[in-house]
Scaffold this motif. Structure first.
Motif, PDB file in Angstrom:
ATOM      1  N   GLN A 195      -5.559   1.145  -1.930  1.00 29.68           N
ATOM      2  CA  GLN A 195      -5.660   1.439  -0.491  1.00 29.68           C
ATOM      3  C   GLN A 195      -6.864   0.725   0.138  1.00 29.68           C
ATOM      4  O   GLN A 195      -6.814   0.323   1.281  1.00 29.68           O
TER       5      GLN A 195
ATOM      6  N   ASP B   8       2.029   1.949  -3.380  1.00 33.51           N
ATOM      7  CA  ASP B   8       0.936   1.953  -4.363  1.00 33.51           C
ATOM      8  C   ASP B   8       0.960   0.747  -5.292  1.00 33.51           C
ATOM      9  O   ASP B   8       0.555   0.826  -6.457  1.00 33.51           O
TER      10      ASP B   8
ATOM     11  N   LYS C  48       0.843  -1.206   0.000  1.00 37.49           N
ATOM     12  CA  LYS C  48       0.000   0.000   0.000  1.00 37.49           C
ATOM     13  C   LYS C  48       0.874   1.249   0.000  1.00 37.49           C
ATOM     14  O   LYS C  48       0.570   2.216  -0.705  1.00 37.49           O
TER      15      LYS C  48
END
Ligand code: KG4
Ligand code: ZN
Length: 414
Positions: A316, A312, A309
């Protein structure tokens, strides 16, 4: 396709197999004319001889499996030449059974997919040479399969899952965390530094002589531990999860096995029994080992989710965590992982237990995935070899360790 049944006088949606049978009665060859692609998958990387016929939409048209578990339980572990001999004795029958059950003709196959890596050399060799012979006879393309990739992609047969997703692969020979970005596009986040969790459970089960336990005598070690743990108290013993200080996504199970061995020895002394007899505290030991292992798996997976997360690499919200491999058929571990996914706004998906352990369906499905992606399909099988050792994807575990992510404590009330 809808077919009118004269007897019932209603329209019904027939099974894929019925459609193939129907078309064949008109001498249609569905694989070559207009229906879906069909792959025969063959798996012999360890101790299961398995085959399956799967079509492009994920329909399992035929399946067969011969498990060697009971034989290896008696010898106290897999003896590779014995596994090889059993694969040799069964492969022809198993492939034939899968094909017959599918009711398609072998000429309808689009390709043959076979596990060629990683695994036991002697076992892989049987599947590969049988497959290459069949490929030559039937003049079909060959799709070499990576066993761990197949475990990872099985979920796309049972659920609608898009890339990317995180996968925790836990079996008797492997333990790894990977980000799956495409059919053959994997980022390796962490792996076991020593043995695999299934191997550890098998060793503990052997040390506890669970083969002599009336309720678990035919179960694999991991399954026996899960079964017995239900009757045990995990608070009876206290074992610290491994690699507590290492802020990466690697795993270790040897220490856990040794600590458990020591507990067993101490208990044998206390209870005044010989090695080889069943301890009265066997269920408590099983529950403690299973819980400690679950906490370790959760902690490393938690870090992997946070890392992905942070970079990326995963969305999310509603990121998907897939758990697969033989040990992922364990419902205690699934519950532990669910606590993690609930806490991190992710979704946990696991294939049904029979598709978590080794099977031919996952190999055939990986073949379908490759046909659809148009990658890794061989028309020339010259020089193809099996590979007992083979990493999965691009290894970024060093980068994960360097990020040194601190993982918040979760309440593991399972
Ligand atoms: O994926 P798999 O069938 O073969 C390998 O590729 O290794 O996994 C077999 C492993 C064995 O170590 C077995 O003890 C373990 O999976 N296993 C389980 C369970 N069922 C099988 N471990 C924990 N709980 C289970 N229910
Ligand atoms: Zn496996």
């Amino acid at each position: 396709m809808l077919i009118l049944t004269k007897t019932a006088g209603v329209f019904f949606k027939p099974s894929k197999r019925k459609v193939y049978e129907f078309l064949r009665s008109f001498n249609f060859h569905p694989g070559t004319l207009f229906l879906h692609k069909i792959v025969l998958g063959i798996e012999t990387s360890c101790d299961d001889t398995a085959a399956a016929v799967v079509d492009e939409t994920g329909n399992v048209l035929g399946e067969a499996i011969h498990s060697q578990t009971e034989v290896h339980l008696k010898t106290g572990g897999i003896v590779p030449p014995v596994a090889q001999q059993l694969h040799r004795e069964n492969i022809q029958r198993i492939v034939q059974e899968a094909l017959s059950a599918s009711r398609i003709s072998s000429s309808d196959l689009s390709a043959i997919a076979t596990t060629i890596k990683p695994g036991l050399a002697l076992s892989l060799g049987v599947g590969l040479s049988f497959s290459l012979q069949l490929v030559g006879q039937l003049k079909k393309p060959f799709i070499p399969i990576h066993h761990m990739e197949a475990h990872a992609l099985t979920i796309r047969l049972t659920n609608k899952v898009e890339f990317p997703f995180l996968v925790l692969l836990i079996s008797g020979g492997h333990c790894l965390l990977a980000l799956v970005q495409g059919v053959s596009d994997f980022l390796l986040l962490g792996k076991s530094l020593d043995i695999a969790p299934g191997d550890m459970l098998d060793k503990v089960a052997r040390r506890l002589s669970l083969i002599k336990h009336p309720e678990c005598s035919t179960m694999s070690g991991g399954k026996a531990i899960e079964h017995l743990a239900k009757q045990g108290n995990r608070f009876h013993f206290d074992i610290k999860p491994p690699l507590h200080r290492a802020k990466n996504c690697d795993f270790s199970f040897t220490g856990l096995q040794h600590v458990t061995d020591k507990i067993i020895m101490k208990k044998e002394k206390e209870e005044g029994i010989e090695k080889g007899q069943i301890l009265s505290s066997a269920a408590d030991i099983a529950a403690t080992v299973q819980h400690t292992m679950a906490c370790h798996l959760v902690k490393r997976t938690h870090r992997a989710i946070l890392f992905c997360k942070q970079r990326d690499l995963l969305p999310q919200n509603n990121a998907v965590l897939v758990a697969s491999g033989g040990v992922a058929s364990n419902f205690y571990i699934r519950k532990a992982l669910e606590i993690l996914t609930n806490a991190t706004q992710c979704t946990l998906l696991c294939p049904p237990p029979r598709l978590c352990t080794d099977n031919g369906i996952m190999i055939a499905w990986n073949g379908i995935e490759r046909l659809r992606a148009g990658s890794g399909i061989l028309h020339d099988i010259e020089g193809i070899r099996y590979e007992p050792k083979c990493p999965l994807g691009v290894d970024i575990s060093k980068e994960v360790g360097e990020a040194s992510i601190k993982v918040p404590q979760l309440k593991m009330e399972i």
